[in-house]
Design a protein around this motif. Sequence first.
Motif, mmCIF file in Angstrom:
data_model
loop_
_atom_site.group_PDB
_atom_site.id
_atom_site.type_symbol
_atom_site.label_atom_id
_atom_site.label_comp_id
_atom_site.label_asym_id
_atom_site.label_seq_id
_atom_site.Cartn_x
_atom_site.Cartn_y
_atom_site.Cartn_z
ATOM 1 N N ASP A 1 0.266 -1.877 0.412
ATOM 2 C CA ASP A 1 0.546 -0.674 1.184
ATOM 3 C C ASP A 1 1.372 -1.018 2.421
ATOM 4 N N VAL A 2 1.691 0.017 3.186
ATOM 5 C CA VAL A 2 2.500 -0.130 4.400
ATOM 6 C C VAL A 2 1.656 0.258 5.596
ATOM 7 N N GLU B 1 7.302 6.897 5.923
ATOM 8 C CA GLU B 1 6.812 7.739 4.828
ATOM 9 C C GLU B 1 7.959 8.274 3.986
ATOM 10 N N MET B 2 9.062 8.645 4.603
ATOM 11 C CA MET B 2 10.211 9.113 3.833
ATOM 12 C C MET B 2 10.716 8.036 2.879
ATOM 13 N N VAL B 3 10.762 6.793 3.356
ATOM 14 C CA VAL B 3 11.174 5.698 2.481
ATOM 15 C C VAL B 3 10.178 5.535 1.336
ATOM 16 N N GLY C 1 0.330 3.686 -0.146
ATOM 17 C CA GLY C 1 -0.223 4.387 0.999
ATOM 18 C C GLY C 1 0.404 3.943 2.304
ATOM 19 N N LEU C 2 0.411 4.840 3.286
ATOM 20 C CA LEU C 2 0.865 4.533 4.642
ATOM 21 C C LEU C 2 -0.320 4.657 5.582
ATOM 22 N N VAL D 1 -1.205 -5.830 1.884
ATOM 23 C CA VAL D 1 -0.149 -5.219 2.691
ATOM 24 C C VAL D 1 1.196 -5.754 2.215
ATOM 25 N N ALA D 2 2.143 -4.849 1.983
ATOM 26 C CA ALA D 2 3.501 -5.250 1.612
ATOM 27 C C ALA D 2 4.420 -5.317 2.822
#
Length: 220
Positions: free
Chosen positions: A45-46, A61-63, A72-73, A135-136
């Motif tokens: 996730d980010v 979130e747009m990306v 998920g953000l 986490v990415a």
Amino acid sequence: MSWLTTSNSVMYELAARNPNMTDLDRLTNLYWALCSVMRSEVPGDVVELGCNAGLTGVLLEMVLEAESPDRGLHLYDSFEGLPAPSSSDRYLREGDCKATESDVYAAFERWNLRPPEVHTGWFDTTLPQQLPDQVAFAYLDGDFYESILTSLTHVWPRLAVGGSVLVDDYCDREASPRAWDGLPGVKKACDEFFADTPVQARVLVGVGDLAFAEFRKAEA
């Protein structure tokens, strides 16, 4: 309207709304760094640590919705402003940069985006239990020495191989002569943390006084 056209117009608007925190140099570097991780299919996730009113989170979130909508953000902030500075910090004071959870949700609603997972509290309380398992990509905007060191301590072990941590306010005047040097505790925390940790690091630059560094996790 294409995603490229939409993202460009959003970046201009976000930069105009809060140029001290979301200027165009920051946003374009964030855009390409996150896209690189997403297109490399790094798992996880980010996260954004120090989200303030959520304007940078809007771009993240747009990306995600365009490139990898199943991720998920997660946004983290005390929503009490900054903690007390240490002897390594300057410029900002305790209580500065205060925003609210409502500000974050309003920003996402303004651009018709799915709401993020918002984690309220000081990093040393939320991060040990409330980070995603993997986490990415992480954006660290904690401003002060202890906040950045705490962030790295908890995020780095969960960062997937190939993942990136982007750190705001990391000033290396040798690599980026125009970088803003107002928050020296940030670089000190990063340099201490990575002193004995293998990492692919680079200092990023912009047309203004961008102070940004990327730390990418390589194969052990």
